[in-house]
Motif scaffolding. Structure first.
Motif, PDB file in Angstrom:
ATOM      1  N   VAL A  60    -123.325   0.887  55.011  1.00 44.92           N
ATOM      2  CA  VAL A  60    -122.318   1.939  55.099  1.00 44.92           C
ATOM      3  C   VAL A  60    -121.161   1.533  54.199  1.00 44.92           C
ATOM      4  O   VAL A  60    -120.745   0.371  54.209  1.00 44.92           O
ATOM      5  CB  VAL A  60    -121.812   2.117  56.549  1.00 44.92           C
ATOM      6  N   VAL A  61    -120.675   2.478  53.411  1.00 43.88           N
ATOM      7  CA  VAL A  61    -119.494   2.219  52.587  1.00 43.88           C
ATOM      8  C   VAL A  61    -118.357   3.090  53.113  1.00 43.88           C
ATOM      9  O   VAL A  61    -118.525   4.306  53.249  1.00 43.88           O
ATOM     10  CB  VAL A  61    -119.761   2.554  51.100  1.00 43.88           C
ATOM     11  N   TYR A  62    -117.239   2.455  53.452  1.00 41.89           N
ATOM     12  CA  TYR A  62    -116.029   3.221  53.774  1.00 41.89           C
ATOM     13  C   TYR A  62    -115.251   3.350  52.463  1.00 41.89           C
ATOM     14  O   TYR A  62    -114.750   2.364  51.933  1.00 41.89           O
ATOM     15  CB  TYR A  62    -115.134   2.473  54.764  1.00 41.89           C
ATOM     16  N   SER A  63    -115.104   4.554  51.957  1.00 44.59           N
ATOM     17  CA  SER A  63    -114.418   4.695  50.666  1.00 44.59           C
ATOM     18  C   SER A  63    -112.935   4.378  50.791  1.00 44.59           C
ATOM     19  O   SER A  63    -112.323   3.859  49.875  1.00 44.59           O
ATOM     20  CB  SER A  63    -114.597   6.102  50.098  1.00 44.59           C
ATOM     21  N   HIS A  92    -113.121   9.195  57.236  1.00 39.95           N
ATOM     22  CA  HIS A  92    -114.129   8.548  56.390  1.00 39.95           C
ATOM     23  C   HIS A  92    -114.816   7.367  57.053  1.00 39.95           C
ATOM     24  O   HIS A  92    -115.632   6.715  56.428  1.00 39.95           O
ATOM     25  CB  HIS A  92    -113.501   8.145  55.048  1.00 39.95           C
ATOM     26  N   TRP A  93    -114.460   7.078  58.307  1.00 44.06           N
ATOM     27  CA  TRP A  93    -115.133   5.956  58.974  1.00 44.06           C
ATOM     28  C   TRP A  93    -115.326   6.140  60.484  1.00 44.06           C
ATOM     29  O   TRP A  93    -116.135   5.457  61.093  1.00 44.06           O
ATOM     30  CB  TRP A  93    -114.387   4.642  58.715  1.00 44.06           C
ATOM     31  N   GLY A  94    -114.568   7.070  61.097  1.00 44.83           N
ATOM     32  CA  GLY A  94    -114.546   7.167  62.567  1.00 44.83           C
ATOM     33  C   GLY A  94    -115.897   7.422  63.213  1.00 44.83           C
ATOM     34  O   GLY A  94    -116.096   7.117  64.384  1.00 44.83           O
ATOM     35  N   ILE A 142    -121.646  -3.428  56.033  1.00 46.13           N
ATOM     36  CA  ILE A 142    -120.545  -2.461  56.001  1.00 46.13           C
ATOM     37  C   ILE A 142    -119.593  -2.893  54.890  1.00 46.13           C
ATOM     38  O   ILE A 142    -119.078  -4.016  54.906  1.00 46.13           O
ATOM     39  CB  ILE A 142    -119.796  -2.393  57.350  1.00 46.13           C
ATOM     40  N   ILE A 143    -119.403  -2.009  53.933  1.00 52.90           N
ATOM     41  CA  ILE A 143    -118.640  -2.333  52.719  1.00 52.90           C
ATOM     42  C   ILE A 143    -117.334  -1.529  52.709  1.00 52.90           C
ATOM     43  O   ILE A 143    -117.342  -0.328  53.005  1.00 52.90           O
ATOM     44  CB  ILE A 143    -119.488  -1.999  51.469  1.00 52.90           C
ATOM     45  N   ALA A 144    -116.234  -2.202  52.400  1.00 54.53           N
ATOM     46  CA  ALA A 144    -114.941  -1.507  52.433  1.00 54.53           C
ATOM     47  C   ALA A 144    -114.003  -2.091  51.387  1.00 54.53           C
ATOM     48  O   ALA A 144    -114.196  -3.221  50.928  1.00 54.53           O
ATOM     49  CB  ALA A 144    -114.313  -1.634  53.824  1.00 54.53           C
ATOM     50  N   PRO A 145    -112.976  -1.315  51.023  1.00 52.53           N
ATOM     51  CA  PRO A 145    -112.002  -1.816  50.047  1.00 52.53           C
ATOM     52  C   PRO A 145    -111.099  -2.893  50.640  1.00 52.53           C
ATOM     53  O   PRO A 145    -110.990  -3.038  51.857  1.00 52.53           O
ATOM     54  CB  PRO A 145    -111.182  -0.576  49.688  1.00 52.53           C
ATOM     55  N   ARG A 146    -110.444  -3.590  49.754  1.00 55.45           N
ATOM     56  CA  ARG A 146    -109.450  -4.597  50.132  1.00 55.45           C
ATOM     57  C   ARG A 146    -108.364  -3.958  51.004  1.00 55.45           C
ATOM     58  O   ARG A 146    -107.879  -2.868  50.707  1.00 55.45           O
ATOM     59  CB  ARG A 146    -108.833  -5.125  48.827  1.00 55.45           C
ATOM     60  N   GLY A 147    -108.019  -4.643  52.102  1.00 57.45           N
ATOM     61  CA  GLY A 147    -106.945  -4.143  52.968  1.00 57.45           C
ATOM     62  C   GLY A 147    -107.386  -3.063  53.939  1.00 57.45           C
ATOM     63  O   GLY A 147    -106.561  -2.506  54.666  1.00 57.45           O
ATOM     64  N   PHE A 148    -108.694  -2.799  53.974  1.00 55.75           N
ATOM     65  CA  PHE A 148    -109.169  -1.661  54.780  1.00 55.75           C
ATOM     66  C   PHE A 148    -108.765  -1.753  56.249  1.00 55.75           C
ATOM     67  O   PHE A 148    -108.187  -0.830  56.813  1.00 55.75           O
ATOM     68  CB  PHE A 148    -110.696  -1.535  54.670  1.00 55.75           C
ATOM     69  N   MET A 149    -109.078  -2.881  56.893  1.00 57.83           N
ATOM     70  CA  MET A 149    -108.848  -2.979  58.339  1.00 57.83           C
ATOM     71  C   MET A 149    -107.371  -2.865  58.675  1.00 57.83           C
ATOM     72  O   MET A 149    -106.978  -2.221  59.638  1.00 57.83           O
ATOM     73  CB  MET A 149    -109.417  -4.290  58.895  1.00 57.83           C
ATOM     74  N   GLN A 150    -106.543  -3.488  57.851  1.00 58.02           N
ATOM     75  CA  GLN A 150    -105.106  -3.427  58.111  1.00 58.02           C
ATOM     76  C   GLN A 150    -104.624  -1.974  58.079  1.00 58.02           C
ATOM     77  O   GLN A 150    -103.949  -1.499  58.983  1.00 58.02           O
ATOM     78  CB  GLN A 150    -104.373  -4.267  57.071  1.00 58.02           C
ATOM     79  N   GLU A 162    -104.183   7.648  46.698  1.00 61.13           N
ATOM     80  CA  GLU A 162    -104.477   8.583  47.792  1.00 61.13           C
ATOM     81  C   GLU A 162    -104.410   7.863  49.140  1.00 61.13           C
ATOM     82  O   GLU A 162    -104.032   8.436  50.148  1.00 61.13           O
ATOM     83  CB  GLU A 162    -105.858   9.217  47.569  1.00 61.13           C
ATOM     84  N   ALA A 163    -104.789   6.616  49.145  1.00 65.05           N
ATOM     85  CA  ALA A 163    -104.737   5.823  50.380  1.00 65.05           C
ATOM     86  C   ALA A 163    -104.322   4.397  50.024  1.00 65.05           C
ATOM     87  O   ALA A 163    -104.513   3.959  48.898  1.00 65.05           O
ATOM     88  CB  ALA A 163    -106.110   5.819  51.059  1.00 65.05           C
ATOM     89  N   PRO A 164    -103.783   3.665  50.987  1.00 69.79           N
ATOM     90  CA  PRO A 164    -103.380   2.287  50.693  1.00 69.79           C
ATOM     91  C   PRO A 164    -104.560   1.367  50.395  1.00 69.79           C
ATOM     92  O   PRO A 164    -104.381   0.342  49.738  1.00 69.79           O
ATOM     93  CB  PRO A 164    -102.636   1.845  51.959  1.00 69.79           C
ATOM     94  N   ALA A 165    -105.750   1.724  50.899  1.00 74.00           N
ATOM     95  CA  ALA A 165    -106.955   0.949  50.586  1.00 74.00           C
ATOM     96  C   ALA A 165    -108.055   1.933  50.213  1.00 74.00           C
ATOM     97  O   ALA A 165    -108.396   2.818  51.004  1.00 74.00           O
ATOM     98  CB  ALA A 165    -107.383   0.105  51.784  1.00 74.00           C
ATOM     99  N   GLN A 166    -108.592   1.793  49.008  1.00 68.42           N
ATOM    100  CA  GLN A 166    -109.629   2.741  48.554  1.00 68.42           C
ATOM    101  C   GLN A 166    -110.516   2.086  47.500  1.00 68.42           C
ATOM    102  O   GLN A 166    -110.060   1.252  46.726  1.00 68.42           O
ATOM    103  CB  GLN A 166    -108.979   4.005  47.983  1.00 68.42           C
ATOM    104  N   ILE A 167    -111.802   2.469  47.486  1.00 64.70           N
ATOM    105  CA  ILE A 167    -112.672   2.084  46.361  1.00 64.70           C
ATOM    106  C   ILE A 167    -113.379   3.304  45.796  1.00 64.70           C
ATOM    107  O   ILE A 167    -113.750   4.226  46.517  1.00 64.70           O
ATOM    108  CB  ILE A 167    -113.778   1.044  46.719  1.00 64.70           C
ATOM    109  N   GLN A 168    -113.560   3.256  44.480  1.00 65.86           N
ATOM    110  CA  GLN A 168    -114.457   4.183  43.796  1.00 65.86           C
ATOM    111  C   GLN A 168    -115.756   3.413  43.533  1.00 65.86           C
ATOM    112  O   GLN A 168    -115.752   2.181  43.511  1.00 65.86           O
ATOM    113  CB  GLN A 168    -113.865   4.627  42.457  1.00 65.86           C
ATOM    114  N   THR A 169    -116.851   4.144  43.324  1.00 69.96           N
ATOM    115  CA  THR A 169    -118.138   3.477  43.097  1.00 69.96           C
ATOM    116  C   THR A 169    -118.866   4.111  41.909  1.00 69.96           C
ATOM    117  O   THR A 169    -118.948   5.337  41.812  1.00 69.96           O
ATOM    118  CB  THR A 169    -119.033   3.570  44.359  1.00 69.96           C
ATOM    119  N   TRP A 170    -119.380   3.251  41.064  1.00 67.25           N
ATOM    120  CA  TRP A 170    -120.152   3.685  39.886  1.00 67.25           C
ATOM    121  C   TRP A 170    -121.588   3.204  40.048  1.00 67.25           C
ATOM    122  O   TRP A 170    -121.819   2.043  40.396  1.00 67.25           O
ATOM    123  CB  TRP A 170    -119.504   3.101  38.631  1.00 67.25           C
TER     124      TRP A 170
END
Ligand SMILES: [Zn+2]
Length: 711
Positions: A202-205, A211-213, A231-239, A317-325
């Motif tokens: 699972v990727v949380y963008s 996007h994750w609930g 489970i893959i997430a951007p830096r700072g996601f949990m915070q 758009e959000a304090p923690a986000q990733i784009q994927t290619w």
């Protein structure tokens, strides 16, 4: 008549705030019998519209001839010949489910597409901006879609899209929606039409709750722990998943009633969607911590045979986000950095202002890094863009949209245009405005332009008269007196209203309502004015806010059950420091006057300690320290403290049954508890709208509701 707040969570923007309430029940439209008695007694003054659907409110009005003319004029400026969105929205359709409602495990309706049947069946509603109507219709895509072979999206099951990427052995799921129930239903639809396969990752963008609930609807936590599911997430996601909305959480939840029109039924005269999607599911939200956090700016990982390049884009758009290619298939996943709308630089329900320039730069990087090769672009909302030319066009257009907003607003600010003028001065360039994906369905040019000035210069326009102004209720009586009293204002307000000069009418009627909160006639006229302004808006947040204001002026704000506190997953993700900070916010300083205490808090199971001081009517804490002369030392495992944090078990009970150990003066906790206030969501925004609110029992050790939705 009382509305339960949970009852009204159906418009579902506040669904997350209410996610743990088991009382939620969700009739989408308040029945006429539920209307307030005073409102029911007053007949509607205007002729009903020549449409089958009547206004949901007894005092509600049809669009005036001025509003109809304004919307006709607005419609004439739209690029209606560009029908590409409709092709892209429909392309690759595989199947829709045979149901339109998804039930929550708690028994309420979690998701309801049936409530928009009138929108699908009707056309050219005179009370809806034609551009908004178009966008809401596009957002009615519902079901399973193929993007390209191996890439699939379930759309219209929640606010966001759920994207399935085929790996060697199973699915990599991007953004498992808001609620377990809707995510589960989406997975079942995929199983039914594409064959049953396990979720392998699972990727949380990004950190926003839509996007994750729903992750627990498709993943068993044991499989995450065993390593079977990543489970893959951007830096700072949990915070940021939990912290973005705690400190001002109650105020934000209340303001959701405006931005998302929570009290408004879906109707041509009410709620028509949120621009990003049709709403937020009202189900069970949970959170499983990521097992692979993308820490570097760019990281390449191969998961289940799929090579993916993840790129962090924090602080836009959000304090923690990733784009994927996806290099092999030339698919670019934008997260939520590029969607089919002008997004929020400022979120009306309340949030820190975002950085439009940084946002634009991220899109530019995406254009140069991926966009030159990409054949398909997909996002967490709306529909894909196919073909490199189209991908590049949308990336360039969105890049320019955010950069223009930032640069041209500051261009004007540097010539003296203030925060109180900019929304009337800034003009979106034609080339930007004629692209549908740049239109202000979620963020409007009006409220976003003010946000840019707010970000760089703050709220003050540098006129000393606005520096420490009187409060509205204090200045208004003088205005009313000087304007010749209530009758004169009502007369002028009515004539401005009748001439269609609604923003002028609101200026003076607002003063009267501020001065005379119990003047229902004035509130009703102001409501009529708000309603027409609301109908004329293209932006759903503006529309909802004006229509919500009209609703509350006519009916008062409902009283009822307070929303419940955040669920266990969210509380577990919340740091003890954040919890203690929030106690400092909940403390009523006037009750703490004269109190002076020092408390040491120790949570042995995670090795943390805090020194907490109450002095000068102020509660502070510092992590990693202990006070030498503490009045009290409290020792409790963090895992047990969580029971108190989520309101399941008061601290007093934890002490009584020996779960928590105290040494020193235990009465300190009781005294501290006596200063704590439970925030109520039903506070008044417009004067004279508060009905007799019932105060809930105060539980001094309970954390208040937390909204985890950050759109
Ligand atoms: Zn979103």
């Amino acid at each position: 008549m009382r509305y339960g707040f949970t009852l009204l969570a159906t418009a579902s923007a506040v669904a997350l705030a209410f996610a743990c309430s088991k009382e939620a029940s969700t009739p989408p439209t308040p029945a006429p019998s539920e209307a307030p008695a005073d409102a029911a007694a007053a007949p509607a003054e205007a002729e009903p519209m020549g449409e089958a659907i009547g206004h949901f409110h007894p005092k509600g009005k049809a669009p005036s001839k001025h509003t109809i003319a304004a919307l006709e004029k607005a419609g004439g400026t739209l690029p209606l010949s560009d029908r590409r969105d409709f092709e892209e929205q429909a392309k690759g359709f595989i199947a829709a489910p045979d149901y339109k409602k998804i039930m929550a495990d708690a028994g309420n309706v979690a998701w309801d597409m049936e409530r928009y049947d009138w929108l699908v069946e009707g056309e050219n509603f005179e009370s809806i901006h034609p551009s908004t109507e178009r966008q809401s219709k596009l957002n009615m895509n519902y079901g399973l879609y193929e993007v390209i072979p191996g890439f699939y999206q379930v759309r219209g099951f929640d606010l966001a899209n759920m994207t399935f990427v085929r790996g060697k052995t199973g699915w990599i799921v991007f953004d498992p929606l808001t609620a377990a129930e809707t995510a589960r239903a989406a997975k079942e639809l995929v199983d039914e039409h594409l064959g049953e396969r396990p979720v392998v990752a699972v990727v949380y963008s990004h950190s926003h709750g839509d996007h994750w609930g729903g992750v627990r609807g498709i993943v068993d936590e044991a499989d995450v722990r065993s390593g079977k599911v990543k489970i893959i997430a951007p830096r700072g996601f949990m915070q940021f998943a939990v912290s973005e909305n705690v400190y001002a959480g109650n105020a934000m939840n209340r303001r959701l009633f405006y931005q998302y029109g929570v009290l408004l039924p879906a109707s041509p005269f009410g709620y028509v969607g949120q621009g990003l999607g049709q709403g937020v599911a009202a189900g069970d939200s949970g959170l499983i911590a990521p097992t692979l956090v993308i820490e570097k700016g760019v990281e390449v990982h191969t998961v289940d045979g799929v090579k993916m390049e993840f790129k962090n884009t924090p602080g836009a758009e959000a304090p923690a986000q990733i784009q994927t290619w996806f290099p092999a298939s030339k698919v670019f996943w934008t997260g939520e950095d590029v969607t089919g709308v002008f997004h929020n630089i400022y979120t009306l329900r309340g949030a820190l202002v975002r950085d439009a320039l940084l946002w634009s730069k991220y899109i530019n990087e995406a254009l140069y890094r991926y966009g030159k090769q990409a054949e398909v672009m997909i996002a967490s909302h709306h529909w894909p863009r196919w073909g490199n030319e189209r991908v590049q066009e949308v990336l360039r257009g969105q890049r320019d949209l955010y950069a223009n907003m930032n640069n041209q607003v500051l261009h004007l600010a540097n010539q003296g245009v203030t925060i109180n003028q900019i929304h009337n001065v800034y003009q979106t360039p034609k080339g930007i405005a004629e692209q549908w994906y740049n239109r202000g369905y979620h963020g409007s040019p009006e409220h976003n332009s003010r946000a840019v000035i707010n970000r760089y210069l703050g709220y003050w326009d540098a006129n000393p008269a606005t520096l420490i102004p009187l409060s509205p209720a204090d200045s208004a009586p003088l205005y009313v007196e000087m304007m010749g009293g209530a009758d004169a204002i009502m007369e002028k307000g009515q004539s401005l209203h009748d001439e269609g000069k609604y923003r002028y009418a609101q200026e003076i009627l607002n003063k009267l309502v501020q001065a005379q909160p119990q003047n229902q006639e004035a509130k009703d006229l102001l409501a009529d004015v708000f309603e027409q302004i609301g109908y004329q808006q293209e932006n759903t947040g503006l529309r909802n806010s004006f229509l919500a204001g009209a609703f509350e002026l006519r009916s008062g704000i409902p009283t009822g059950t307070s929303p419940k506190s955040a669920g266990p997953d969210v509380v577990r993700a919340m740091s003890t420091e954040l919890f203690l900070d929030f106690l400092g916010i909940r403390m009523d300083g006037t009750k703490a006057e004269g109190m002076e205490y020092t408390i040491n808090l120790v949570t042995p199971d995670n090795g943390e300690q805090f020194a907490i001081e109450l002095s000068n009517a102020t509660l502070t804490n510092i992590k990693g320290y202990q006070a030498e002369d503490a009045d009290l030392t409290l020792t409790i495992n963090r895992v047990d403290l969580e029971q108190t944090m989520m309101g399941a078990k008061p601290l007093a009970t934890q002490i009584a049954d020996g779960t928590a150990k105290v040494s020193g003066d235990a009465s300190v906790l009781k005294k501290l508890g006596s200063t704590m206030v439970d925030f109520e969501i039903g506070f008044e925004i417009l004067p004279g709208t508060k009905s007799a609110a019932e105060v809930e029992d105060l539980n001094p050790y309970e954390v208040g509701p937390i909204d985890i939705h950050g759109e």
